[in-house]
Write a protein that holds these residues in place. Structure first.
Motif, PDB file in Angstrom:
ATOM      1  N   ALA A 135       0.823  -1.365  -0.108  1.00 41.68           N
ATOM      2  CA  ALA A 135      -0.186   0.094   0.008  1.00 41.68           C
ATOM      3  C   ALA A 135       0.964   1.202   0.105  1.00 41.68           C
ATOM      4  O   ALA A 135       0.479   2.241   0.471  1.00 41.68           O
ATOM      5  CB  ALA A 135      -1.083  -0.069   1.397  1.00 41.68           C
ATOM      6  N   SER A 136       2.078   1.309  -0.567  1.00 44.87           N
ATOM      7  CA  SER A 136       2.881   2.445  -0.693  1.00 44.87           C
ATOM      8  C   SER A 136       2.643   3.521  -1.878  1.00 44.87           C
ATOM      9  O   SER A 136       3.235   4.310  -1.733  1.00 44.87           O
ATOM     10  CB  SER A 136       4.227   1.957  -0.556  1.00 44.87           C
ATOM     11  OG  SER A 136       4.745   1.059  -1.738  1.00 44.87           O
ATOM     12  N   ASP A 138       0.480   5.738  -4.418  1.00 49.32           N
ATOM     13  CA  ASP A 138      -0.750   6.369  -4.575  1.00 49.32           C
ATOM     14  C   ASP A 138      -1.241   6.272  -6.102  1.00 49.32           C
ATOM     15  O   ASP A 138      -2.395   6.481  -6.025  1.00 49.32           O
ATOM     16  CB  ASP A 138      -0.392   7.780  -4.089  1.00 49.32           C
ATOM     17  CG  ASP A 138      -0.089   7.834  -2.651  1.00 49.32           C
ATOM     18  OD1 ASP A 138      -1.046   7.957  -1.949  1.00 49.32           O
ATOM     19  OD2 ASP A 138       1.254   7.864  -2.258  1.00 49.32           O
ATOM     20  N   ARG A 169      -1.108  -5.319  -4.297  1.00 50.04           N
ATOM     21  CA  ARG A 169      -0.548  -5.142  -3.119  1.00 50.04           C
ATOM     22  C   ARG A 169       0.180  -3.950  -2.995  1.00 50.04           C
ATOM     23  O   ARG A 169       0.105  -3.490  -1.738  1.00 50.04           O
ATOM     24  CB  ARG A 169       0.277  -6.108  -2.880  1.00 50.04           C
ATOM     25  CG  ARG A 169       1.565  -6.239  -1.824  1.00 50.04           C
ATOM     26  CD  ARG A 169       2.688  -7.114  -1.797  1.00 50.04           C
ATOM     27  NE  ARG A 169       3.546  -7.065  -0.956  1.00 50.04           N
ATOM     28  CZ  ARG A 169       4.631  -6.080  -1.132  1.00 50.04           C
ATOM     29  NH1 ARG A 169       4.514  -5.127  -2.295  1.00 50.04           N
ATOM     30  NH2 ARG A 169       5.414  -5.707  -0.128  1.00 50.04           N
ATOM     31  N   ILE A 171      -0.259  -0.848  -4.288  1.00 48.39           N
ATOM     32  CA  ILE A 171      -0.953   0.426  -4.346  1.00 48.39           C
ATOM     33  C   ILE A 171      -1.907   0.366  -3.127  1.00 48.39           C
ATOM     34  O   ILE A 171      -2.848  -0.669  -2.685  1.00 48.39           O
ATOM     35  CB  ILE A 171      -1.924   0.398  -5.664  1.00 48.39           C
ATOM     36  CG1 ILE A 171      -0.798   0.359  -6.941  1.00 48.39           C
ATOM     37  CG2 ILE A 171      -2.807   1.599  -5.849  1.00 48.39           C
ATOM     38  CD1 ILE A 171      -1.828   0.259  -8.302  1.00 48.39           C
ATOM     39  N   ARG A 172      -1.971   1.613  -2.579  1.00 51.01           N
ATOM     40  CA  ARG A 172      -3.056   1.654  -1.542  1.00 51.01           C
ATOM     41  C   ARG A 172      -4.383   1.600  -1.907  1.00 51.01           C
ATOM     42  O   ARG A 172      -4.869   1.973  -2.870  1.00 51.01           O
ATOM     43  CB  ARG A 172      -2.805   2.984  -0.838  1.00 51.01           C
ATOM     44  CG  ARG A 172      -3.066   4.241  -1.616  1.00 51.01           C
ATOM     45  CD  ARG A 172      -3.039   5.398  -0.821  1.00 51.01           C
ATOM     46  NE  ARG A 172      -3.371   6.893  -1.618  1.00 51.01           N
ATOM     47  CZ  ARG A 172      -4.544   7.028  -2.029  1.00 51.01           C
ATOM     48  NH1 ARG A 172      -5.451   6.137  -1.530  1.00 51.01           N
ATOM     49  NH2 ARG A 172      -4.864   8.175  -2.692  1.00 51.01           N
ATOM     50  N   PRO A 173      -5.236   1.410  -0.783  1.00 53.95           N
ATOM     51  CA  PRO A 173      -6.730   1.411  -1.203  1.00 53.95           C
ATOM     52  C   PRO A 173      -7.131   2.885  -1.477  1.00 53.95           C
ATOM     53  O   PRO A 173      -6.696   3.677  -0.901  1.00 53.95           O
ATOM     54  CB  PRO A 173      -7.370   0.877   0.112  1.00 53.95           C
ATOM     55  CG  PRO A 173      -6.369   0.154   0.833  1.00 53.95           C
ATOM     56  CD  PRO A 173      -5.076   0.842   0.399  1.00 53.95           C
ATOM     57  N   GLY A 175      -5.974   4.204  -4.318  1.00 52.55           N
ATOM     58  CA  GLY A 175      -5.074   4.550  -5.063  1.00 52.55           C
ATOM     59  C   GLY A 175      -5.295   4.347  -6.781  1.00 52.55           C
ATOM     60  O   GLY A 175      -6.221   3.628  -7.011  1.00 52.55           O
ATOM     61  N   ARG A 236      -7.802   1.245  -6.736  1.00 51.54           N
ATOM     62  CA  ARG A 236      -7.947   0.096  -5.959  1.00 51.54           C
ATOM     63  C   ARG A 236      -8.846  -0.143  -4.810  1.00 51.54           C
ATOM     64  O   ARG A 236      -9.060   0.772  -3.929  1.00 51.54           O
ATOM     65  CB  ARG A 236      -6.472   0.286  -5.004  1.00 51.54           C
ATOM     66  CG  ARG A 236      -6.300  -0.821  -4.196  1.00 51.54           C
ATOM     67  CD  ARG A 236      -5.909  -2.201  -4.603  1.00 51.54           C
ATOM     68  NE  ARG A 236      -5.435  -3.254  -3.731  1.00 51.54           N
ATOM     69  CZ  ARG A 236      -5.980  -3.945  -3.442  1.00 51.54           C
ATOM     70  NH1 ARG A 236      -7.438  -4.196  -3.452  1.00 51.54           N
ATOM     71  NH2 ARG A 236      -5.386  -5.065  -2.466  1.00 51.54           N
ATOM     72  N   ASP A 238     -11.002  -1.324  -1.454  1.00 52.30           N
ATOM     73  CA  ASP A 238     -10.422  -1.462  -0.001  1.00 52.30           C
ATOM     74  C   ASP A 238     -10.179  -3.055   0.246  1.00 52.30           C
ATOM     75  O   ASP A 238     -11.207  -3.983  -0.634  1.00 52.30           O
ATOM     76  CB  ASP A 238     -11.390  -1.157   1.034  1.00 52.30           C
ATOM     77  CG  ASP A 238     -11.435   0.323   0.921  1.00 52.30           C
ATOM     78  OD1 ASP A 238     -10.470   0.874   0.628  1.00 52.30           O
ATOM     79  OD2 ASP A 238     -12.693   1.010   1.205  1.00 52.30           O
TER      80      ASP A 238
END
Length: 239
Positions: A135-136, A138, A169, A171-173, A175, A236, A238
């Protein structure tokens, strides 16, 4: 990065997505750019675990472009978004030289100032995705990738059912993943892959470049030659 250092990819995904790293012999200026300028911007594999700390300034978000080609799209974002940490990945040396030549004048390869919010990953971007924290990211860009048009080469396409969990994995929710292609085979393949997954919200693609998407030479070439690009903006989900 050695073979032993590479994070594993999904079963059935080739270890290499590309063929040649160079399209023609490098000129002296290009070789200096690779020898003297590239090391000053290179993101080391050891730094990928804390990617925001790898930039020369504090950054408020992290964006990754997979296969930046000539670099015009990456540099447009780097200049327009000074608070964004931008990682540009490209394996082809001629593309790396194209971007680097826009950053420093001849004779200043080792000393010219460089954008503090840019880092380069001159290796397969899929391995970087495995090194980044979950989730790093954006935002992720995949613009006009190699379509690998033959059916037997479909496993080499970046948009791939086996690779989607690795992409999701990183990409942040919430993103965004932007995809563009002018190749009918790749467009149909992308639509098929996205229809069969639940990791990203995938509305129908746009037929004109959305606002906020800098132009690329590949798009211009496609339009000149009568091909219709499609532009996906995925979110992405949740969880």
């Amino acid at each position: 990065m050695t073979t032993a250092d590479r994070p594993p990819l999904a079963e059935g995904i080739p270890d290499r997505l590309y063929g040649r790293r160079r399209s023609h012999p490098l000129r002296p200026r290009q070789q200096r750019l690779l020898d003297e300028t590239l090391p000053r911007l290179r993101l080391a594999p050891a730094a990928a675990g804390e990617p925001r700390a790898a930039f020369a300034i504090p950054v408020e978000a992290l964006w990754l472009e997979v296969g930046f080609g000539g670099g015009e799209h990456a540099l447009a974002h780097v200049g327009a978004n000074p608070g964004i940490g931008y990682i540009a990945a490209e394996v082809f040396e001629n593309g790396l030289c194209s971007l680097l030549s826009r950053l420093v004048v001849e004779g200043e390869e080792a000393s010219g100032p460089l954008p503090p919010n840019l880092r380069l990953w001159p290796q397969d971007a899929r391995h970087l995705l495995g090194l980044l924290p979950a989730a790093s990211l954006d935002r992720l860009f995949l613009l006009f990738p190699d379509p690998w048009p033959k059916a037997r080469h479909a496993k080499r396409r970046f948009v791939n059912p086996g690779l989607l969990p690795l992409v999701a994995r990183a990409i942040r929710p919430g993103g965004e993943w932007r995809i563009a292609s002018d190749d009918p085979t790749y467009q149909a393949w992308t639509a098929e892959v996205l229809a069969a997954q639940d990791l990203f919200e995938a509305p129908p693609p746009a037929r004109t470049r959305p606002e906020g998407w800098p132009p690329t030479r590949y798009e211009a070439k496609a339009l000149r030659e009568g091909r219709q690009p499609l532009y996906w903006s995925l979110r992405r989900r949740d969880g």
